[in-house]
Design an enzyme around this catalytic site. Structure first.
Site, mmCIF file in Angstrom:
data_model
loop_
_atom_site.group_PDB
_atom_site.id
_atom_site.type_symbol
_atom_site.label_atom_id
_atom_site.label_comp_id
_atom_site.label_asym_id
_atom_site.label_seq_id
_atom_site.Cartn_x
_atom_site.Cartn_y
_atom_site.Cartn_z
ATOM 1 N N ALA A 32 0.869 -1.191 0.000
ATOM 2 C CA ALA A 32 0.000 0.000 0.000
ATOM 3 C C ALA A 32 0.906 1.241 0.000
ATOM 4 C CB ALA A 32 -0.960 0.000 1.177
ATOM 5 N N HIS A 34 3.076 4.573 -0.587
ATOM 6 C CA HIS A 34 2.745 5.989 -0.790
ATOM 7 C C HIS A 34 4.057 6.782 -0.829
ATOM 8 C CE1 HIS A 34 3.589 6.208 3.466
ATOM 9 N NE2 HIS A 34 2.598 5.378 3.748
ATOM 10 N N HIS A 37 6.886 5.864 1.560
ATOM 11 C CA HIS A 37 7.733 4.729 1.146
ATOM 12 C C HIS A 37 8.673 5.150 0.017
ATOM 13 C CE1 HIS A 37 4.047 2.567 2.695
ATOM 14 N NE2 HIS A 37 4.990 1.982 3.384
ATOM 15 N N GLN A 61 2.400 -9.531 13.282
ATOM 16 C CA GLN A 61 2.494 -8.253 14.013
ATOM 17 C C GLN A 61 1.128 -7.594 14.214
ATOM 18 O OE1 GLN A 61 5.034 -6.460 10.751
ATOM 19 N NE2 GLN A 61 4.002 -4.600 11.408
ATOM 20 N N LYS A 149 7.912 7.782 11.249
ATOM 21 C CA LYS A 149 6.540 7.840 11.774
ATOM 22 C C LYS A 149 6.374 6.753 12.841
ATOM 23 C CE LYS A 149 2.850 6.474 9.499
ATOM 24 N NZ LYS A 149 2.277 5.487 10.459
ATOM 25 N N ASP A 150 6.928 5.583 12.543
ATOM 26 C CA ASP A 150 6.900 4.494 13.526
ATOM 27 C C ASP A 150 8.176 4.606 14.370
ATOM 28 O OD1 ASP A 150 4.456 3.065 12.641
ATOM 29 O OD2 ASP A 150 5.586 2.939 10.782
ATOM 30 N N GLN A 153 9.192 1.779 16.660
ATOM 31 C CA GLN A 153 9.571 0.575 15.905
ATOM 32 C C GLN A 153 11.075 0.584 15.608
ATOM 33 O OE1 GLN A 153 7.311 -1.527 12.614
ATOM 34 N NE2 GLN A 153 8.538 -0.150 11.372
ATOM 35 N N SER A 186 -0.395 4.170 5.250
ATOM 36 C CA SER A 186 -1.215 3.301 4.400
ATOM 37 C C SER A 186 -2.650 3.267 4.919
ATOM 38 C CB SER A 186 -0.643 1.889 4.382
ATOM 39 O OG SER A 186 0.687 1.947 3.930
ATOM 40 N N ARG A 187 -2.827 3.541 6.207
ATOM 41 C CA ARG A 187 -4.179 3.492 6.795
ATOM 42 C C ARG A 187 -5.018 4.727 6.450
ATOM 43 N NH1 ARG A 187 -1.096 0.802 10.799
ATOM 44 N NH2 ARG A 187 -1.935 -1.252 11.283
HETATM 45 O O1 PAF Z 1 6.655 -0.511 9.267
HETATM 46 C C1 PAF Z 1 6.158 -1.454 8.610
HETATM 47 O O2 PAF Z 1 5.587 -1.285 7.541
HETATM 48 C C2 PAF Z 1 6.282 -2.869 9.156
HETATM 49 O O3 PAF Z 1 6.166 -2.883 10.536
HETATM 50 C C3 PAF Z 1 7.553 -3.591 8.697
HETATM 51 C C4 PAF Z 1 8.805 -2.918 9.243
HETATM 52 C C5 PAF Z 1 7.606 -3.613 7.175
HETATM 53 C C6 PAF Z 1 7.553 -5.036 9.199
HETATM 54 O O4 PAF Z 1 6.446 -5.744 8.712
#
Ligand code: PAF
Length: 282
Positions: A32, A34, A37, A61, A149-150, A153, A186-187
């Site tokens: 998805a 954008h 990415h 996840q 953004k994450d 993570q 993507s959301r």
């Molecule tokens: O950030 C994401 O899109 C996901 O968490 C990742 C790092 C691709 C792992 O599935």
């Protein structure tokens, strides 16, 4: 661009690349795609000889089955965008290819994974560690690119890299925003027109929080006031807003506590049933 669907074929293509002494950049995604990415891919393109992008909606996840089933899937458009960006290999495996049997590994991710997303989405970060460690194992990249953004993570992935001993550079990349400030996600395609209209208020509240700090508020006061302002917008509901140390992800009570690594305000807001996340550095 070559679309690769099996691990064996990815590994053998990349063995050939490495034997020529070429560097490999990996951009893990869930598709998805954008402009956010795209910015990761463009950066990877500049910094590496060969670019691999994985497109895989990783089931382990998702702690919420509805979130997994409604996650947008746009493989054809994704591959077209990746080809246009000059990607060498798009790795687009099936769930059976990645998980022929359940992945039972439990990572000792420590305190960085215990707060915020880790607290709200049990198992989420373990699932991220499972898939990202697999992708790193298959591709053995020199560099891997993740969007800020994450924010949390990235801290979790750094911890997983330390645990697993991967030798690579994690490259955090800035958030890309719509003109009105909404962080690309993507959301966002799931927002209703009303939701899309109010969602930029999240960014406005975060930006206004910078002046609350300048006015002398403590991190806790800034977080409370910013939460109040977001929740005052009908249709927005904050799940959490925490100001944390940018490296350890632990909440700070004074700005001095975050003097070494910097402070970052991390927020999650429900806009209808769409969960949006964003952050700001102080
Ligand atoms: O950030 C994401 O899109 C996901 O968490 C990742 C790092 C691709 C792992 O599935």
């Amino acid at each position: 661009m070559e679309i690769i669907r099996t691990i064996d074929s990815l590994v053998s293509s990349l063995d050939a690349v490495r034997s020529q002494g070429k560097s490999i950049g990996l951009v893990p995604t869930m598709g998805a795609l954008h402009a956010g990415h795209r910015s990761l891919v463009e950066r990877a393109r500049k910094e590496n000889d060969v670019v691999v992008v994985s497109v895989f909606v990783n089931p382990t996840q998702f702690n919420n089955p509805t979130d997994l089933s409604t996650y947008p899937r746009t493989e054809e458009a994704d591959c077209a965008m990746l080809a246009e960006c000059g990607v060498d290999f798009a790795f687009v495996p099936s769930v059976e290819e990645i998980y022929p049997e359940p992945d039972t590994r439990v990572f000792d991710l420590g305190p960085v994974a215990e707060v915020m997303e880790g607290a709200m989405r049990p198992g989420h970060f373990n699932g991220v560690a499972q898939i990202v460690s697999k992708l790193f194992g298959y591709t053995m990249p020199d560099r891997a690119y993740f969007g800020e953004k994450d924010f949390q993570q990235i801290a979790v992935i750094r911890r997983m890299v330390e645990l697993e001993g991967f030798k690579l550079e994690i490259v955090p990349c800035p958030i890309v925003r719509e003109n009105d400030g909404l962080a690309l996600s993507s959301r966002n395609v799931r927002l209703t027109p009303e939701g899309r209209a109010i969602a930029p208020e999240i960014r406005k509240a975060l930006e206004a929080s910078l002046s609350l700090k300048r006015d002398g508020m403590t991190p806790v006061q800034v977080a409370e006031e910013t939460t109040r302002r977001i929740n005052a917008v009908a249709g927005l509901e904050t799940e959490y807003f925490l100001i944390v140390d940018a490296l350890t992800m632990q909440p700070v009570e004074t700005w001095a506590q975050a003097a070494e690594n910097g402070a970052v305000g991390c927020v999650t807001v429900y806009c209808g049933d769409v969960r949006l996340i964003d952050n700001i550095r102080y």
